[in-house]
Design an enzyme around this catalytic site. Structure first.
Site: not given
Ligand code: 6PG
Length: 479
Positions: A11-12, A33, A75, A128, A182, A185-186, A189, A260, A287, A445, A451
């Protein structure tokens, strides 16, 4: 056997990575592929490129010289497991399977363990930089064994982005370390993007500047300490006019942000590790909130502030927002690195923080000048307990804090949501506080659940007999 490296999944991202590999001296790239048409298209588009195309996985394996090295670009998810199984069936001990997708690091740990049993190496590598990065030079975060890195290192170095003569790739750590980093990183981001979006919203609603005028502000900011890819592309997006309506494009895009999942993973993992990545969490939640149209419609007539808000000096306000953005960004990175430190400890990875900041300087989505400062901070003090306390960042936050506070106050008064700005400031104030009301939480608590608590003036663990005579007893039970 003619190829030294292979790519499965065209894919791309996969075909761009294959083209990048083929463009480097010394590489011949085996490509495969599942549906052969994509393979044919790739080869037909660039007949001069050094590709060896195969239509079966057996031919693909046969076209690779030993140790066979193949990068999977499919994916993330069940498809990755299926391709791994196919490759394991045709590869031999000593060969290397690389997963270049956005896999969850715990999946990578599981896969590495399972594949290792066969004598084949498995490397989870975070890649990335989006489509362009894959083609021209991404930032690459490989995990896996040192043995696999020996073979893989030179190949990945040849295709990575280069900053100051150094390729943006390093052996992050064993098994899932690369995909873990990674993932962080996201997460960063997400925080970076949300902070920039809040800055835009505040400036727009505070000063009435148009998106194109705000694009100019971002272009200006991009010349200073905020210089980064995300600031640069933000200006491009804000400057874009919609072809159909002639309006600013940003005004015709539905205001519901997708995701995602990698940001959510960063937060879920942080919760498990007990690391407060509040800036990243707010970015993920912002989001989610945006993508609840029914709730937003139902709440749209809830009252806002009754006193009108006015920015008196637009230039001064814009400068305040710039500083608030910078300070909040420092907090987001500080929190992200806290999670890297905690993950490394939990999973036994020897992750060099300064090296991570270095390989994020180019190729990746969060690339920025500012990352040099992080490398320097960890070089000066490898045991640094919180990035924000390093001299450079301490000074930066100190210089920004008055502006930061004014912006958060203004946002609250104006009724403009700024969850990432305000939570970062709250985190900063929490971290630097002399005393926190956590003492009261411990008291609560102890009251309802026995506690227990510790005292500031004596060692040991204590409980107050709340339903008895309220005297204090020392206890060995900790709840
Ligand atoms: C990168 C990006 C890349 C992808 C994100 C987008 O580093 O190149 O992070 O991995 O664009 O997964 O994430 P969302 O779709 O969740 O925003």
């Amino acid at each position: 056997a003619q190829a030294n490296i292979g790519v499965v999944g065209l894919a791309v991202m996969g075909s761009n990575l294959a083209r990048n590999l083929a463009s480097r001296e010394g590489n011949t790239v085996a490509v495969y592929n599942r549906s052969p048409q994509k393979t044919r298209d790739l080869v037909a588009a660039q007949p001069e490129a050094r590709f060896v195309a195969s239509e079966t996985i057996e031919d693909f394996a046969a076209s690779l010289s030993a140790p066979r090295t193949a990068i999977i670009m499919v994916k993330a998810g069940a498809g990755t497991d299926a391709v791994i199984d196919q490759l394991v069936a045709v590869f031999e001990p000593g060969d290397i399977i690389v997963d270049g997708g956005n896999a969850l690091f715990t999946d990578t740990i599981r896969r590495e363990k399972a594949v290792r049993e066969t004598g084949i190496n498995f490397v989870g590598a975070g890649i990335s930089g989006g489509e362009e990065g894959a083609l021209l030079g991404p930032s690459i975060m490989p995990g896996g064994s040192a043995e696999a890195w020996e073979t893989l290192g030179p190949i990945l170095r040849s295709i990575a982005a280069v900053v100051d003569g150094e390729p943006c790739v390093t052996h992050v750590g064993t098994d899932g370390a690369g995909h873990f980093v990674k993932m962080i990183h996201n997460g960063i981001e997400y925080a970076d993007m949300q902070l920039i979006a809040e800055a835009y919203d505040l400036i727009r609603r505070g000063t009435g500047k148009s998106p194109a005028e705000i694009a100019d502000v971002f272009t200006e900011w991009n010349k200073g300490e905020l210089e980064s890819y995300l600031i640069e592309i933000t200006a491009e997006v804000l400057r874009q006019t919609d072809m159909r309506t002639g309006k600013p494009l940003v005004d015709v895009i539905v205001d519901q942000a997708g995701a995602k999942g990698t940001g959510a993973w960063t937060v879920q993992t942080a919760l498990d590790l007990g690391i407060p990545v509040s800036g990243i969490a707010e970015a993920v939640f912002a989001r989610s909130l945006s993508s609840k149209p029914a709730q937003r419609a139902a709440a749209s007539d809830l009252p806002g502030p009754t006193t009108p808000w006015q920015v008196k000096d637009a230039d001064a306000f814009v400068e305040d927002v710039r500083l608030a953005l910078y300070a909040s960004k420092i907090i987001a990175y500080s929190q992200g690195f806290d999670e890297i430190i905690a993950g490394a400890e939990e999973y036994g990875w020897d992750i060099k923080k300064g090296e991570i900041a270095k390989i994020w300087r180019g190729g990746c989505i969060i690339r920025a000048q500012f990352l040099n400062r992080i490398t320097e901070a960890y070089a000066a003090d490898p045991g640094l307990v919180a990035l924000v306390t390093a001299p450079y960042f301490r000074d930066a936050v100190a210089a920004a804090q008055d502006s930061w506070r004014r912006v958060v106050v203004a946002a609250a008064q104006a009724g403009i949501p700024s969850p990432a700005f305000s939570s970062s400031l709250a985190y900063y104030d929490g971290l630097r506080a002399d005393r926190l009301p956590a003492a009261l939480v411990q008291g609560q608590r102890d009251f309802f659940g026995a506690h227990t608590y510790k005292r500031v003036d004596a060692p040991g663990t204590f409980h107050t007999l709340w339903s008895g005579d309220r005297s204090e007893v020392e206890t060995t039970d900790t709840h």
